[in-house]
Write an enzyme that holds these catalytic residues in place. Structure first.
Site, PDB file in Angstrom:
ATOM      1  N   ASP A  24       4.814  18.563 -38.746  1.00  0.00           N
ATOM      2  CA  ASP A  24       5.583  17.530 -39.443  1.00  0.00           C
ATOM      3  C   ASP A  24       5.526  16.204 -38.676  1.00  0.00           C
ATOM      4  O   ASP A  24       5.382  16.190 -37.457  1.00  0.00           O
ATOM      5  CB  ASP A  24       7.034  18.010 -39.578  1.00  0.00           C
ATOM      6  CG  ASP A  24       7.799  17.204 -40.612  1.00  0.00           C
ATOM      7  OD1 ASP A  24       7.169  16.475 -41.401  1.00  0.00           O
ATOM      8  OD2 ASP A  24       9.035  17.295 -40.631  1.00  0.00           O
ATOM      9  N   HIS A  41      -2.052  11.665 -41.733  1.00  0.00           N
ATOM     10  CA  HIS A  41      -2.670  12.968 -42.026  1.00  0.00           C
ATOM     11  C   HIS A  41      -4.063  13.040 -41.403  1.00  0.00           C
ATOM     12  O   HIS A  41      -4.465  14.080 -40.882  1.00  0.00           O
ATOM     13  CB  HIS A  41      -2.745  13.201 -43.533  1.00  0.00           C
ATOM     14  CG  HIS A  41      -1.403  13.266 -44.204  1.00  0.00           C
ATOM     15  ND1 HIS A  41      -0.360  14.000 -43.686  1.00  0.00           N
ATOM     16  CD2 HIS A  41      -0.924  12.679 -45.328  1.00  0.00           C
ATOM     17  CE1 HIS A  41       0.704  13.872 -44.474  1.00  0.00           C
ATOM     18  NE2 HIS A  41       0.378  13.060 -45.473  1.00  0.00           N
ATOM     19  N   LEU A 135      -9.615  34.328 -32.129  1.00  0.00           N
ATOM     20  CA  LEU A 135      -8.362  33.711 -32.595  1.00  0.00           C
ATOM     21  C   LEU A 135      -8.329  33.803 -34.115  1.00  0.00           C
ATOM     22  O   LEU A 135      -9.297  33.438 -34.786  1.00  0.00           O
ATOM     23  CB  LEU A 135      -8.309  32.237 -32.157  1.00  0.00           C
ATOM     24  CG  LEU A 135      -7.149  31.410 -32.709  1.00  0.00           C
ATOM     25  CD1 LEU A 135      -5.813  31.905 -32.188  1.00  0.00           C
ATOM     26  CD2 LEU A 135      -7.310  29.931 -32.339  1.00  0.00           C
TER      27      LEU A 135
HETATM   28  C1  FPP Z   1       3.837  16.897 -42.818  1.00  0.00           C
HETATM   29  O1  FPP Z   1       4.046  15.572 -42.361  1.00  0.00           O
HETATM   30  C2  FPP Z   1       2.423  17.172 -42.953  1.00  0.00           C
HETATM   31  C3  FPP Z   1       1.799  17.596 -44.099  1.00  0.00           C
HETATM   32  C4  FPP Z   1       2.515  17.854 -45.354  1.00  0.00           C
HETATM   33  C5  FPP Z   1       0.351  17.792 -44.140  1.00  0.00           C
HETATM   34  C6  FPP Z   1      -0.260  18.454 -42.942  1.00  0.00           C
HETATM   35  C7  FPP Z   1      -1.714  18.169 -42.955  1.00  0.00           C
HETATM   36  C8  FPP Z   1      -2.472  17.924 -41.857  1.00  0.00           C
HETATM   37  C9  FPP Z   1      -1.948  18.008 -40.485  1.00  0.00           C
HETATM   38  C10 FPP Z   1      -3.870  17.522 -41.995  1.00  0.00           C
HETATM   39  C11 FPP Z   1      -4.809  18.512 -42.577  1.00  0.00           C
HETATM   40  C12 FPP Z   1      -4.717  19.877 -42.049  1.00  0.00           C
HETATM   41  C13 FPP Z   1      -5.731  20.764 -42.097  1.00  0.00           C
HETATM   42  C14 FPP Z   1      -5.455  22.170 -41.689  1.00  0.00           C
HETATM   43  C15 FPP Z   1      -7.086  20.403 -42.520  1.00  0.00           C
HETATM   44  P1  FPP Z   1       4.806  14.561 -43.308  1.00  0.00           P
HETATM   45  O2  FPP Z   1       3.824  13.876 -44.170  1.00  0.00           O
HETATM   46  O3  FPP Z   1       5.882  15.279 -44.059  1.00  0.00           O
HETATM   47  O4  FPP Z   1       5.424  13.564 -42.280  1.00  0.00           O
HETATM   48  P2  FPP Z   1       6.819  12.777 -42.421  1.00  0.00           P
HETATM   49  O5  FPP Z   1       7.909  13.815 -42.360  1.00  0.00           O
HETATM   50  O6  FPP Z   1       6.819  11.884 -41.220  1.00  0.00           O
HETATM   51  O7  FPP Z   1       6.796  12.031 -43.708  1.00  0.00           O
END
Ligand code: FPP
Length: 252
Positions: A24, A41, A135
């Site tokens: 997050d 992201h 892993l």
């Molecule tokens: C949450 O942060 C993150 C996500 C919903 C997406 C996670 C995706 C990645 C880390 C990139 C791609 C991953 C792979 C496995 C290829 P948020 O957007 O909710 O952050 P915020 O709370 O600050 O708004």
């Protein structure tokens, strides 16, 4: 499911055997830098690489990353499509490396709504890495803990229709065997980055006795050093699984 924390007491080691992570803070990482949320992201993918490598080196056997929840479809359309593109690009780019590093990749969740190209890439990546065992990396995509319990119950009743007439015969192990991560032990350690302290419909069933660690770091800033800090904290935990402290330390 390999073992159940409510049915027997699992072995505990200094390094978690199974680490589950809610990644997050990507959006806030970007906003703080006056960048579009999607830039967070993109940087988040680099953190995924660092954490996979760190976990491999430290002997973690199962690493499960929550990449997209059943509820993330509620986000702006552009952000959802960027995330889909990022999954596709990452799979195309990284699968060869994962294969060489001995990583077995699996994707869990309801893959039905994803575009066919993404579904094909997922299937291919799973096939290409299925001989690996150093892993076990699981990406949870369009995943929800409640969805998982529901689909497990449906699959159990499909395979054993007789149980519908004798529901008292259904036990925990039967249901757990049909969860989408039945191949993995329950997580020993859960990490959520980004400062929030919630489970957000992640592995609702499996987190029953998992140690919960919340980090203030945004996911794009997370790496080996932060993993070590979490593992140091984990080492200090007394995992009682319902017993008393005296029982755990062998005093009684
Ligand atoms: C949450 O942060 C993150 C996500 C919903 C997406 C996670 C995706 C990645 C880390 C990139 C791609 C991953 C792979 C496995 C290829 P948020 O957007 O909710 O952050 P915020 O709370 O600050 O708004």
């Amino acid at each position: 499911m390999l073992s159940s924390s409510t049915l027997s007491i699992p072995a505990c080691t200094d390094v978690p055997r199974h680490l589950a992570v809610i990644m997050d803070g990507n959006g806030r990482w970007a906003t703080k830098r006056f960048l579009p949320r999607t830039a967070g992201h993109v940087r988040g993918v680099q953190a995924v690489r660092r954490v996979v490598e760190a976990c491999g080196k430290r002997g973690v056997e199962y690493l499960t990353l929550f990449a997209f929840s059943s509820e993330n479809w509620r986000r702006p359309k552009e952000e959802v499509s960027l995330l889909m593109r990022l999954f596709i690009q990452t799979l195309e780019k990284e699968v060869g490396k994962l294969e060489q590093q001995g990583v077995r990749l699996r994707v869990v969740g309801d893959l039905e709504p994803f575009e066919p190209k993404l579904r094909d890439l997922i299937r291919l990546a799973e096939q290409r890495t299925e001989h690996n065992s150093a892993l076990n990396l699981t990406i949870a995509a369009n995943y929800g803990g409640r969805w998982d319990i529901l689909q497990a119950m449906r699959r159990l009743l499909e395979s054993r229709p007789d149980l519908a007439g004798t529901p008292q015969a259904i036990d925990e192990a039967m249901l757990a065997d049909h969860l989408s991560m039945a191949y993995a032990p329950e997580p020993d350690l859960f990490i959520r980055t980004g400062g929030e302290q919630r489970i957000s419909n992640f592995l609702v069933w499996q987190l029953a006795y998992t140690e919960l660690y919340f980090s203030q770091d945004y996911w794009p800033d997370f790496g080996a050093k932060e993993i070590d800090a979490a593992f140091e904290w984990y080492k200090t935990r007394e995992r009682r699984f319902g017993r008393t402290s005296a029982q755990v330390s062998g005093v009684v």
